[in-house]
Design an enzyme around this catalytic site. Structure first.
Site, PDB file in Angstrom:
ATOM      1  N   PHE A 303       0.851  -1.187   0.000  1.00  0.00           N
ATOM      2  CA  PHE A 303       0.000   0.000   0.000  1.00  0.00           C
ATOM      3  C   PHE A 303       0.887   1.237   0.000  1.00  0.00           C
ATOM      4  O   PHE A 303       1.758   1.389   0.850  1.00  0.00           O
ATOM      5  CB  PHE A 303      -0.902  -0.055   1.238  1.00  0.00           C
ATOM      6  CG  PHE A 303      -1.852   1.094   1.412  1.00  0.00           C
ATOM      7  CD1 PHE A 303      -2.214   1.917   0.356  1.00  0.00           C
ATOM      8  CD2 PHE A 303      -2.424   1.349   2.653  1.00  0.00           C
ATOM      9  CE1 PHE A 303      -3.105   2.962   0.528  1.00  0.00           C
ATOM     10  CE2 PHE A 303      -3.314   2.398   2.849  1.00  0.00           C
ATOM     11  CZ  PHE A 303      -3.649   3.203   1.780  1.00  0.00           C
ATOM     12  N   CYS A 304       0.687   2.123  -0.985  1.00  0.00           N
ATOM     13  CA  CYS A 304       1.416   3.388  -1.078  1.00  0.00           C
ATOM     14  C   CYS A 304       2.933   3.118  -1.112  1.00  0.00           C
ATOM     15  O   CYS A 304       3.395   2.342  -1.940  1.00  0.00           O
ATOM     16  CB  CYS A 304       1.004   4.301   0.063  1.00  0.00           C
ATOM     17  SG  CYS A 304       1.629   6.004  -0.065  1.00  0.00           S
ATOM     18  N   VAL A 305       3.704   3.721  -0.220  1.00  0.00           N
ATOM     19  CA  VAL A 305       5.153   3.489  -0.220  1.00  0.00           C
ATOM     20  C   VAL A 305       5.455   2.022   0.061  1.00  0.00           C
ATOM     21  O   VAL A 305       6.473   1.489  -0.399  1.00  0.00           O
ATOM     22  CB  VAL A 305       5.838   4.387   0.831  1.00  0.00           C
ATOM     23  CG1 VAL A 305       7.338   4.131   0.867  1.00  0.00           C
ATOM     24  CG2 VAL A 305       5.573   5.858   0.529  1.00  0.00           C
ATOM     25  N   GLY A 307       3.965  -0.353  -1.307  1.00  0.00           N
ATOM     26  CA  GLY A 307       3.958  -0.962  -2.631  1.00  0.00           C
ATOM     27  C   GLY A 307       5.257  -0.726  -3.382  1.00  0.00           C
ATOM     28  O   GLY A 307       5.746  -1.603  -4.096  1.00  0.00           O
TER      29      GLY A 307
END
Length: 572
Positions: A303-305, A307
């Site tokens: 998720f987000c960073v 990822g």
């Protein structure tokens, strides 16, 4: 001279016209004082003089005088309608002077933003100017000052000054805690009424704790499921309440679920690097889940960073000839940093060099500094709204789990942060095969060949939908892209039971370069994207087996403590 005579109004009108010309001149002068930050030639150089498109300025000036005259006429007939939620209260409408001030402010704000768009410059310079003007305009709103805020004044009179006294108390409290209160933080406690899904910590090192969750089904899929949240926030955004917990949802769908709970860095971690986070956190977590479950492959989500970290770890593993992940899910993740949205306004070579000099060899980026930056991306909603409510009106903000999480900030190691800035936002090196070496491996995302589920939020201001979609142009495996409504967090945290927001799907297996072309061929579907993702994940999870009776692995990975663990409770 009586206010009822024609001469009085003639003089007032003449003065108003003179003020219009003066305001226009001041607006033009204001632009020449804008600090362009890293765009300046050098520390001792004069700020570059801005040039404007003559046609746009002429059009804008004509519109300004036209709108101002209409505003004046409406005020004479008491027909002013101020359409902005900051000035929507009855106190504004019932006070002609306050309503006129608000309407004039909005006119000037529109004009300043129009001037920003009329600057004759490259896109990045124009975006940076627009951002600076947005900040100035947001801060200058009459609603932010007790002397001009009709609602705050009315409340002060009605409460006989108690609202002002309470506002001062709120201000002192927030100064002591170091940030503006967005919710009543006293009503929340991690592990008590947020982050409550039952589980246990089964592994820990200096970077993270690995949490395994108690199964909610008699059988689980043979391939375990690992979530890697962003390290710039705490993991419990994925586990706020039982009814909106993505973690609990995954467990309820029959997945043996693990999550990385990042340690909140202190001075002992000031030298940690991007490589450390890849090798000793992401890769370590993948291998530990394999070891605990005995499964040769796991399914992973970033998720987000988180990822970006996951994709880098997968590239490192691929370079080593390892493919331990059967499928990967990327939620609002930037891998290809060609479209970074408003955050690009901060990033240039001078800024990155400064951060490298400041903390590239060691140090901490304080969590509150990072949180403030993100808040000022939406200043009216996430800053001034609370300044007005907390301090001018003396209100206590209502309880809201999401905003409690948002205020629970985390630090970052300086070397990690500096490497990330240069190699992602500034140079976009992750998508260049062999350009960067991570954990001793020259990485190539073209070797990360596995099924992937890529999600982007349509109104995301942190990971623009084009930036999330850009991953489809890099990752070579079979892909499914889904667009959800709303923003960076609300779009992701959208449980099916809520029956809120839409998502968009496409039956095509082709992914054109431009996200708008994909959107044009997509179909809007009601409700949450979670069900579509769950169906997709089950297709990569293997057969079902009996759910484990205990946490971890008796011979090696015994339960250390109950979820959510102590790492997530550490304050920045």
């Amino acid at each position: 001279m009586s206010a009822s005579t024609p001469e009085f109004w003639a003089q007032m009108s003449e003065g108003f016209q003179q003020n219009l010309s003066k305001s226009w001149g001041q607006a033009m002068q204001h632009f020449q004082t804008i600090d362009l930050g890293g765009l300046k030639p050098g520390a001792d150089s004069a700020a570059p003089q801005l040039k404007f498109s003559p046609e746009k300025v002429q059009t804008l000036q004509g519109q300004y005088f036209k709108d101002a005259s209409e505003l004046w006429n409406q005020s004479l007939h008491n027909s002013l309608q101020v359409k902005d939620r900051r000035f929507s209260g009855d106190a504004w409408a019932s006070n002609p002077v306050a309503a006129f001030n608000a309407a004039t402010y909005l006119l000037n704000a529109r004009t300043l933003m129009g001037l920003a768009d009329a600057v004759d410059a490259d896109d990045k310079t124009r975006t940076r100017i627009r951002f600076a003007i947005e900040q100035w305009v947001a801060a200058a709103a009459p609603s932010n000052f007790l002397a001009f805020n009709a609602e705050a004044q009315k409340k002060a009179v009605e409460t006989k000054g108690e609202s002002i006294a309470k506002g001062v108390q709120n201000l002192m409290h927030d100064m002591q805690q170091g940030h503006v209160s967005m919710t009543d933080e006293s009503l929340f406690e991690v592990g008590k009424n947020v982050a409550t899904t039952e589980g246990a910590v089964v592994f820990e090192n200096e970077f993270f704790q690995l949490i395994e969750y108690k199964p909610l089904t008699a059988k689980v899929y043979e391939k375990p499921f690992l979530l890697i949240p962003p390290c710039i926030n705490k993991f419990y955004i994925l586990d706020l309440q039982p009814e909106n917990s993505l973690i609990r949802y995954a467990v309820s769908q029959g997945h043996r679920t693990f999550v990385v709970s990042w340690r909140n860095p202190d001075e002992s971690m000031k030298d940690k690097t991007w490589d450390d986070y890849i090798e000793q956190a992401a890769i370590q977590a993948i291998h530990t889940v394999q070891d605990i479950t005995g499964a040769p492959k796991v399914n992973a989500l970033g998720f987000c960073v988180g990822g970006t970290i996951l994709s880098t770890a997968l590239a490192v593993l691929a370079a080593r000839g390892e493919k331990p992940v059967a499928s990967a899910t990327f939620l609002t993740t930037l891998i290809n940093f060609t479209d970074t949205g408003i955050l690009d306004v901060f990033i240039d070579d001078n800024f990155v060099k400064f951060r490298e000099m400041q903390m590239g060899k060691g140090g901490l980026l304080k969590g509150q500094d990072l949180a403030s930056t993100f808040s000022f991306l939406r200043p009216n909603d996430l800053v001034w709204n609370y300044v007005v409510g907390n301090y001018l009106k003396g209100e206590t903000p209502p309880p809201f789990d999401l905003l409690y999480w948002n205020s629970d900030s985390t630090n970052l190691p300086g070397p990690f942060y500096a490497w990330y800035l240069r190699n992602t936002y500034l140079e976009n090196n992750l998508v260049k095969p062999g350009k960067v070496t991570v954990c001793g491996e020259a990485i190539d995302l073209g070797k990360v060949d596995m099924p992937v589920y890529i999600y982007g939020s349509r109104e995301d201001h942190i990971v623009p939908i084009g930036g999330a979609y850009a991953s489809t142009q890099v990752l070579p495996g079979k892909k499914r892209f889904v667009m959800g409504a709303s923003g960076h967090i609300a779009g992701v945290i959208n449980p099916p039971a809520a029956k809120k927001r839409s998502h968009w799907l496409s039956d095509s297996s082709k992914f054109p370069a431009d996200v708008n072309d994909w959107i044009a061929g997509s179909k809007e579907m009601p409700g949450s994207w979670w069900t579509d993702w769950s169906d997709w994940l089950k297709g990569h999870a293997g057969k079902q087996v009996a759910a484990p009776k205990t946490y971890g692995k008796a011979s090696k990975f015994k339960a250390i403590e109950a979820a959510p663990g102590r790492y997530v409770k550490a304050k920045a």
